[in-house]
Design an enzyme around this catalytic site. Structure first.
Site, short mmCIF file in Angstrom:
data_model
loop_
_atom_site.label_atom_id
_atom_site.label_comp_id
_atom_site.label_asym_id
_atom_site.label_seq_id
_atom_site.Cartn_x
_atom_site.Cartn_y
_atom_site.Cartn_z
NE ARG A 1 28.79 46.75 51.18
CZ ARG A 1 28.59 46.67 52.50
NH1 ARG A 1 29.62 46.42 53.31
NH2 ARG A 1 27.39 46.88 53.01
CG ASP B 1 24.15 45.85 57.09
OD1 ASP B 1 24.36 45.14 58.11
OD2 ASP B 1 25.06 46.44 56.50
#
Length: 566
Positions: free
Chosen positions: A182, A467
């Site tokens: 990603r 996150d």
């Protein structure tokens, strides 16, 4: 990548006084390191520079469109389906068939591009590992370059890690998860690499360096002749997917590989994108392997999109789960959209094992099982796990639900979701707003940001692996409650959120953080700096688009030319 010989020799030969060999117009402002130089060789940089020069105007226009949409939402408009692309939503078409290498994605594990993490994740028993340059990584120069080195070693099969504290060497098993990468979102610049006097686009750096160094070995070792594979974050409109599709086509052409080799899953994690899912898949139809519910960022985007809408304030974020009507509608429509055009869909579990409390650990695992059973019954083809300890529970649920089938693409078309409306997707969530909600947002936001500023982007907090999405939700919700002077429910009944109350909450939560982490860790950490930044963001007159863009300015280090080799 032999086809890069199309560039002139003079363009490739320019030497940077910082120690890196760079093509014309490229300037590396990060620290020089011989290992980094193998990643940042002149041909790789030429490839990245070509992508930047080819697509920068398209990227710039897309970001201008985002700003214009934000202006409309702040003036009272709401997102919706685009009448101009109704023909895409209503016509019959399909995405390219799913490559055999990624047909089975029952459980995927995610994590930053750290060396030990990569080895453990690839060995975890999951079907896919998403290596993250985005929300799970603090993008300082060291992390980004080490991440590229680590991924190259992983694709080559040579990666190892010696844990000196445990005197243990980690290596790859014979059977590993399939690797997805990603990159960062379109909005994030890479301040250590300048191209023609401007910071490079972060995702083109992440994608370009990884693709350049690994596409050939990946296709042999992992892709069964296809790939590499990617996850694409934070998109808001199909025009952004169109840029990615063009990037993929240019990369394939320059590498001399078949069109459609690169495959990507798009994270639907912004409110505007939920109205563009068909269009996003259509633009990427030759390169797509589905969509994924990025639900934490989706909640963040809901608040950000409706920052000026007093009638759409969220309750405590812990109450905004998939049972809320607008969240369930988002998930159901995503499943229907994917399975109608024959591609994958996945979800997420953020819990982590509670090793010192077996009873609490079993309760957490039971929550995971229930959540995964809901996803499997809804039609998801798989799910994310944030920790290897969750993989057996997640795998068991999906295997029991799907039997011998690798996915539910053809068996769970969700025609019942065909009648979902804009109102379903925008319905205001229900629940209470409490002082504890304000406290949790503040405590978690400050602790996450303190870790991020010291180079850690994936942080275990209160039995969840957090996150940047969690810090973003916490920040924007605090900002919105402060802006509108929200009246609190529960023990705070009748109390309104204002700057005085927030200042008291910040002070008390900092004291709690110090007690929880210990005085020594608190003193050595960046908790005070994080507190100032988080408080400033929550009390600012206007809401910044991303907390991480502000924080990024504090981790960028430009090395003087004469010190670059020190």
């Amino acid at each position: 990548m032999g086809s890069l010989g199309m560039y002139s020799e003079s363009a490739v030969r320019k030497k940077s006084s910082r120690g890196y060999d760079v093509p014309e117009g490229v300037d590396i402002r990060g620290r020089y390191d011989e290992e980094f130089a193998r990643i940042l060789n002149k041909e790789a940089l030429l490839f990245v520079a070509d992508l930047q020069r080819t697509f920068r105007n398209h990227i710039r226009y897309s970001m201008e469109c985002r700003r214009e949409a934000k202006r409309r939402y702040n003036e009272g408009a709401v997102p919706g389906f685009d009448p101009a692309t109704k023909y895409i939503r209503e016509s019959e078409w399909t995405c390219a068939s799913v490559p055999p290498a990624v047909a089975d994605r029952r459980v995927e594990i995610t994590g930053p591009v750290e060396r030990k993490m990569i080895i453990n994740a690839l060995n975890s028993g999951a079907k896919v590992f998403m290596a993250d340059f985005e929300d799970a990584l603090s993008p300082n120069w060291e992390n980004l370059m080490r991440g590229q080195i680590n991924l190259k070693d992983a694709v080559d099969g040579t990666i190892s890690f010696h844990d000196k504290a445990r005197n243990k060497v980690y290596k790859l098993n014979d059977q590993t998860a399939k690797l997805f990468v990603r990159p960062r979102g379109w909005h994030f610049a890479e301040a250590h690499i300048f191209i023609d006097g401007e910071p490079a686009t972060g995702c083109l750096v992440d994608f370009g360096l990884y693709f350049f160094h690994n596409h050939a070995n990946f296709r042999r070792s992992q892709g069964q002749g296809s790939g590499p594979f990617f996850y694409l974050p934070k998109m808001e409109h199909s025009r952004e997917a169109k840029i990615w599709n063009s990037v993929f086509e240019r990369a394939e052409k320059m590498a001399g590989i078949e069109r459609g080799s690169i495959r990507a899953t798009v994270l639907i994690e912004t409110l505007p994108a939920v109205f563009q899912m068909d269009e996003i898949l259509y633009e990427l139809r030759d390169h797509s392997v589905g969509l994924n519910c990025g639900r934490w960022d989706y909640i963040f985007s809901y608040v950000k999109t409706f920052q000026a809408h007093l009638d759409r304030l969220l309750p405590d974020r812990v109450q905004v789960g998939m049972a809320q009507h607008f969240m369930r509608s988002y998930s159901d429509l995503l499943i229907r959209t994917c399975h109608t055009v024959v591609c994958h869909v996945g979800g997420m579990a953020a819990q982590i094992p509670i090793r010192d409390d077996p009873k609490a650990n079993e309760m957490a695992l039971e929550l995971v099982r229930k959540d995964k059973l809901r996803e499997a019954k809804a039609g998801h083809d798989g799910t994310w796990a944030a920790h290897p300890g969750l993989i057996p529970a997640c795998m068991e649920v999906f295997t029991n639900s799907m039997g011998n089938a690798p996915n539910q693409i053809r068996s769970a078309r969700r025609d019942d979701a065909a009648n979902l409306t804009e109102d379903d997707l925008l319905q205001q969530p229900r629940g209470v707003r409490t002082l504890e909600g304000l406290r949790l947002n503040t405590r978690v936001g400050i602790q996450y940001l303190a870790a991020w500023l010291t180079g850690t982007g994936s942080v275990p907090l209160y039995n969840l692996m957090e996150d940047a999405a969690t810090a973003e939700i916490s920040r924007v919700q605090n900002w919105q409650w402060l802006k509108y002077g929200v009246e609190l429910d529960g023990d705070g009944l009748g109390v309104r959120v204002n700057k005085e109350l927030f200042a008291r909450v910040v002070e008390e939560e900092m004291e709690r953080i110090e007690r929880e982490v210990g005085k020594e860790k608190f003193r050595k950490g960046m908790y005070k700096e994080a507190c100032k930044m988080f408080t400033r963001q929550c009390t600012a007159p206007t809401l910044d688009d991303f907390l991480t863009l502000d924080a990024y300015n504090h981790i960028v280090i430009h090395h003087p030319r004469e010190l670059s080799r020190l």
